[in-house]
Motif scaffolding. Structure first.
Motif, PDB file in Angstrom:
ATOM      1  N   PHE A 262       0.842  -1.192   0.000  1.00 33.42           N
ATOM      2  CA  PHE A 262       0.000   0.000   0.000  1.00 33.42           C
ATOM      3  C   PHE A 262       0.874   1.237   0.000  1.00 33.42           C
ATOM      4  N   GLU A 263       0.566   2.156  -0.875  1.00 33.57           N
ATOM      5  CA  GLU A 263       1.297   3.419  -0.923  1.00 33.57           C
ATOM      6  C   GLU A 263       0.325   4.557  -1.142  1.00 33.57           C
ATOM      7  N   GLN A 264       0.685   5.708  -0.579  1.00 30.90           N
ATOM      8  CA  GLN A 264      -0.122   6.901  -0.801  1.00 30.90           C
ATOM      9  C   GLN A 264       0.293   7.555  -2.102  1.00 30.90           C
ATOM     10  N   VAL A 265      -0.700   7.867  -2.917  1.00 28.02           N
ATOM     11  CA  VAL A 265      -0.454   8.517  -4.192  1.00 28.02           C
ATOM     12  C   VAL A 265      -1.431   9.686  -4.295  1.00 28.02           C
ATOM     13  N   LEU A 266      -0.945  10.815  -4.789  1.00 29.86           N
ATOM     14  CA  LEU A 266      -1.806  11.984  -4.969  1.00 29.86           C
ATOM     15  C   LEU A 266      -2.519  11.928  -6.316  1.00 29.86           C
ATOM     16  N   THR A 267      -3.816  12.223  -6.292  1.00 32.32           N
ATOM     17  CA  THR A 267      -4.573  12.307  -7.540  1.00 32.32           C
ATOM     18  C   THR A 267      -4.382  13.700  -8.139  1.00 32.32           C
ATOM     19  N   ALA A 268      -4.921  13.903  -9.325  1.00 30.21           N
ATOM     20  CA  ALA A 268      -4.768  15.183 -10.024  1.00 30.21           C
ATOM     21  C   ALA A 268      -5.414  16.333  -9.251  1.00 30.21           C
ATOM     22  N   ASP A 269      -6.489  16.032  -8.504  1.00 32.42           N
ATOM     23  CA  ASP A 269      -7.145  17.096  -7.745  1.00 32.42           C
ATOM     24  C   ASP A 269      -6.682  17.163  -6.290  1.00 32.42           C
ATOM     25  N   GLY A 270      -5.565  16.521  -5.957  1.00 29.50           N
ATOM     26  CA  GLY A 270      -4.919  16.682  -4.658  1.00 29.50           C
ATOM     27  C   GLY A 270      -5.376  15.765  -3.547  1.00 29.50           C
TER      28      GLY A 270
END
Length: 172
Positions: free
Chosen positions: A69-77
Motif C-alpha cells: 500500500f502506498e499513498q499517491v496523490l490524484t490530479a485534484d490533490g
C-alpha cells in the motif's frame, strides 16, 4: 557386485553430462560463466561437467508481484491508498540472465520500481472521481489499469529485461 558397480558408475557419469528441462522451464547453459548457445527447451540435454558448464533453469510460468500500500496523490490533490498486482513471465532468457542472473527476487525489485513509477504518474493524471464515484460513468478503472500496464510494458522493453508483463490490476 561388479554389475551393480558398473551400473552405478554409468548413472553417475550420466548425471554429470546430462540435464533435464521440464515443460514449464527454459535453461541457459553457461561455459566458464558466459551464456552460450540458445536457451534449451523441454527434454534431456547434454553438457560438460560443473567446472566447465553450469545450467540455470528459469520457470516460464506467470509470476505474481503485489505492491505494498502506498499513498499517491490524484490530479485534484486527494491522497489515495493504492495496492497493485502484476502478472509477469520470463520471455527472453538470453536478455533476462545477463541482467538478473538466476535471481527472480532481483527481477521483481526492478519490476517493482517500474510499477511504482507507473502508478504514481498515472494516478497523478486522474481526479479522485475516476477511482471512487457514485456515478458509474465517472469511473475509469479499466482505462487507468490499461495506462499503467502500457507504461510498465514500455519500461520493460526499454530496459531489455527479457520479461513480458501479462496483466496488471488495482487490488485495493
Amino acid at each position: 557386485t561388479i554389475v551393480v558397480g558398473v551400473l552405478l558408475l554409468i548413472v553417475f557419469v550420466l548425471l554429470l553430462f546430462v540435464y533435464q528441462v521440464r515443460k514449464s522451464q527454459v535453461a541457459i547453459v553457461t561455459t566458464f560463466g558466459k551464456a552460450t548457445g540458445e536457451p534449451a527447451g523441454p527434454g534431456a540435454h547434454l553438457k560438460w561437467p560443473w567446472p566447465i558448464q553450469k545450467v540455470y533453469k528459469f520457470d516460464q510460468r506467470i509470476h505474481n508481484l503485489e505492491s505494498k500500500f502506498e499513498q499517491v496523490l490524484t490530479a485534484d490533490g486527494y491522497n489515495l491508498l493504492l495496492a497493485v498486482y502484476v502478472g509477469w513471465s520470463i520471455e527472453q532468457p538470453k536478455l533476462f540472465f545477463p541482467r538478473f542472473g538466476d535471481s527472480i527476487r532481483t527481477a521483481e525489485e526492478s519490476l517493482d520500481d517500474l510499477l511504482r513509477n507507473a502508478y504514481s504518474s498515472v494516478v497523478g493524471q486522474h481526479p479522485f472521481g475516476h477511482f471512487v464515484s457514485a456515478d458509474e460513468t465517472m469511473l475509469k478503472f479499466i482505462e487507468i489499469e490499461k495506462e499503467m500496464l502500457d507504461r510498465i510494458q514500455a519500461g520493460v522493453r526499454t530496459n531489455n529485461y527479457g520479461i513480458d508483463v501479462r496483466f496488471l490490476g488495482i487490488k485495493k
